[in-house]
Design a protein around this motif. Structure first.
Motif, PDB file in Angstrom:
ATOM      1  N   GLU A  53      23.637  -4.934  -2.711  1.00  0.00           N
ATOM      2  CA  GLU A  53      24.539  -5.483  -3.722  1.00  0.00           C
ATOM      3  C   GLU A  53      24.153  -6.906  -4.106  1.00  0.00           C
ATOM      4  N   VAL A  54      23.698  -7.677  -3.121  1.00  0.00           N
ATOM      5  CA  VAL A  54      23.374  -9.084  -3.380  1.00  0.00           C
ATOM      6  C   VAL A  54      22.142  -9.215  -4.268  1.00  0.00           C
ATOM      7  N   ILE A  55      21.101  -8.437  -3.996  1.00  0.00           N
ATOM      8  CA  ILE A  55      19.840  -8.602  -4.724  1.00  0.00           C
ATOM      9  C   ILE A  55      20.004  -8.337  -6.221  1.00  0.00           C
ATOM     10  N   PRO A  56      20.610  -7.209  -6.650  1.00  0.00           N
ATOM     11  CA  PRO A  56      20.763  -7.022  -8.105  1.00  0.00           C
ATOM     12  C   PRO A  56      21.577  -8.130  -8.766  1.00  0.00           C
ATOM     13  N   GLU A  57      22.562  -8.677  -8.049  1.00  0.00           N
ATOM     14  CA  GLU A  57      23.390  -9.732  -8.627  1.00  0.00           C
ATOM     15  C   GLU A  57      22.600 -11.030  -8.827  1.00  0.00           C
ATOM     16  N   ALA A  58      21.658 -11.301  -7.931  1.00  0.00           N
ATOM     17  CA  ALA A  58      20.927 -12.568  -7.969  1.00  0.00           C
ATOM     18  C   ALA A  58      19.540 -12.451  -8.572  1.00  0.00           C
ATOM     19  N   LEU A  59      19.195 -11.281  -9.068  1.00  0.00           N
ATOM     20  CA  LEU A  59      17.801 -11.010  -9.408  1.00  0.00           C
ATOM     21  C   LEU A  59      17.286 -11.853 -10.571  1.00  0.00           C
ATOM     22  N   GLN A  60      18.161 -12.354 -11.418  1.00  0.00           N
ATOM     23  CA  GLN A  60      17.711 -13.143 -12.564  1.00  0.00           C
ATOM     24  C   GLN A  60      17.452 -14.606 -12.216  1.00  0.00           C
ATOM     25  N   ARG A  61      17.742 -14.995 -11.000  1.00  0.00           N
ATOM     26  CA  ARG A  61      17.428 -16.369 -10.610  1.00  0.00           C
ATOM     27  C   ARG A  61      15.917 -16.537 -10.561  1.00  0.00           C
ATOM     28  N   PRO A  62      15.422 -17.704 -10.994  1.00  0.00           N
ATOM     29  CA  PRO A  62      13.958 -17.889 -11.038  1.00  0.00           C
ATOM     30  C   PRO A  62      13.299 -17.769  -9.670  1.00  0.00           C
ATOM     31  N   GLU A  63      14.020 -18.123  -8.596  1.00  0.00           N
ATOM     32  CA  GLU A  63      13.435 -18.040  -7.261  1.00  0.00           C
ATOM     33  C   GLU A  63      13.152 -16.594  -6.840  1.00  0.00           C
ATOM     34  N   LEU A  64      13.837 -15.652  -7.464  1.00  0.00           N
ATOM     35  CA  LEU A  64      13.680 -14.240  -7.081  1.00  0.00           C
ATOM     36  C   LEU A  64      12.642 -13.518  -7.934  1.00  0.00           C
ATOM     37  N   ARG A  65      11.801 -14.253  -8.605  1.00  0.00           N
ATOM     38  CA  ARG A  65      10.769 -13.638  -9.425  1.00  0.00           C
ATOM     39  C   ARG A  65       9.885 -12.673  -8.644  1.00  0.00           C
ATOM     40  N   PRO A  66       9.464 -13.005  -7.397  1.00  0.00           N
ATOM     41  CA  PRO A  66       8.649 -12.020  -6.656  1.00  0.00           C
ATOM     42  C   PRO A  66       9.370 -10.694  -6.451  1.00  0.00           C
TER      43      PRO A  66
END
Length: 200
Positions: A53-66
């Motif tokens: 649940e956390v990853i899809p919510e935060a996926l647009q943050r630039p740090e999560l580009r990988p």
């Protein structure tokens, strides 16, 4: 025989659930009251489920580009890649708790003042800290923080807790992570501690 779960729970003054029947009994009593022992929330399956649940919510943050690159354009809520990613990250965070608790405490903004400053992760790995903090907001204090609380409680007390036995014995432990060894050292200042190890 002394059980690690009962020792940790006693030192913390709350239901910290670690392997062992006394901890499980305390956990069942806590659940009966409508509460959930926070350490029992930090199991790999629960971390994995929360990450899904956390990853899809935060996926647009630039740090999560990988992570965006790894997940590609698949459905980010049902992708098999997401499940595999969550399992790998959950295992990594679990290993950090045992082998790099100083990093976890640094992320929790709880420096211990003991030993060298934890080695920071590379900038391209900043997504780990972001995901861990999001997990903590859902699951509560991590086991690394609870072990640190137990250590501080033991060192601050002038006399043994009334629930601690006079003698504690451990048999056949294959290894002791540094944070557990520190706990046993602090405990040995209050009660007799015996380690029975297998001979080569």
């Amino acid at each position: 025989m002394f059980c690690w779960s009962s020792f940790t729970t006693t030192a913390l003054g709350r239901g910290a659930l670690y392997p062992g029947s006394p901890g499980r009994r305390r956990g069942r009593r806590a659940r009966a009251r409508g509460a959930e022992p926070s350490a029992s929330l930090w199991t790999r399956p629960r971390i994995c489920w929360a990450l899904s649940e956390v990853i899809p919510e935060a996926l647009q943050r630039p740090e999560l580009r990988p992570l965006r690159h790894y997940l590609r354009n698949e459905d980010r809520h049902t992708s098999p890649r997401l499940l595999a990613l969550c399992q790998e990250i959950a295992a990594r965070f679990d290993r950090y708790t045992v082998y790099r608790p100083e990093l976890i405490l640094h992320w929790a903004e709880r420096p211990t003042g003991r030993g060298p400053k934890p080695r920071a992760l590379p900038a391209q790995e900043e997504w780990q800290r972001i995901l861990w903090k999001a997990l903590r907001s859902r699951l509560g204090p991590s086991p690394a923080e609870q072990i640190e609380d137990a250590l501080c409680a033991l060192r601050a007390s002038e006399r043994p807790h009334p629930d601690l036995p006079e003698r504690i014995s451990f048999f056949g432990l294959p290894f002791l992570p540094p944070s557990w060894l520190q706990l046993l050292q602090a405990l040995a200042d209050r009660v007799e501690v015996n380690l029975y190890l297998l001979a080569p």
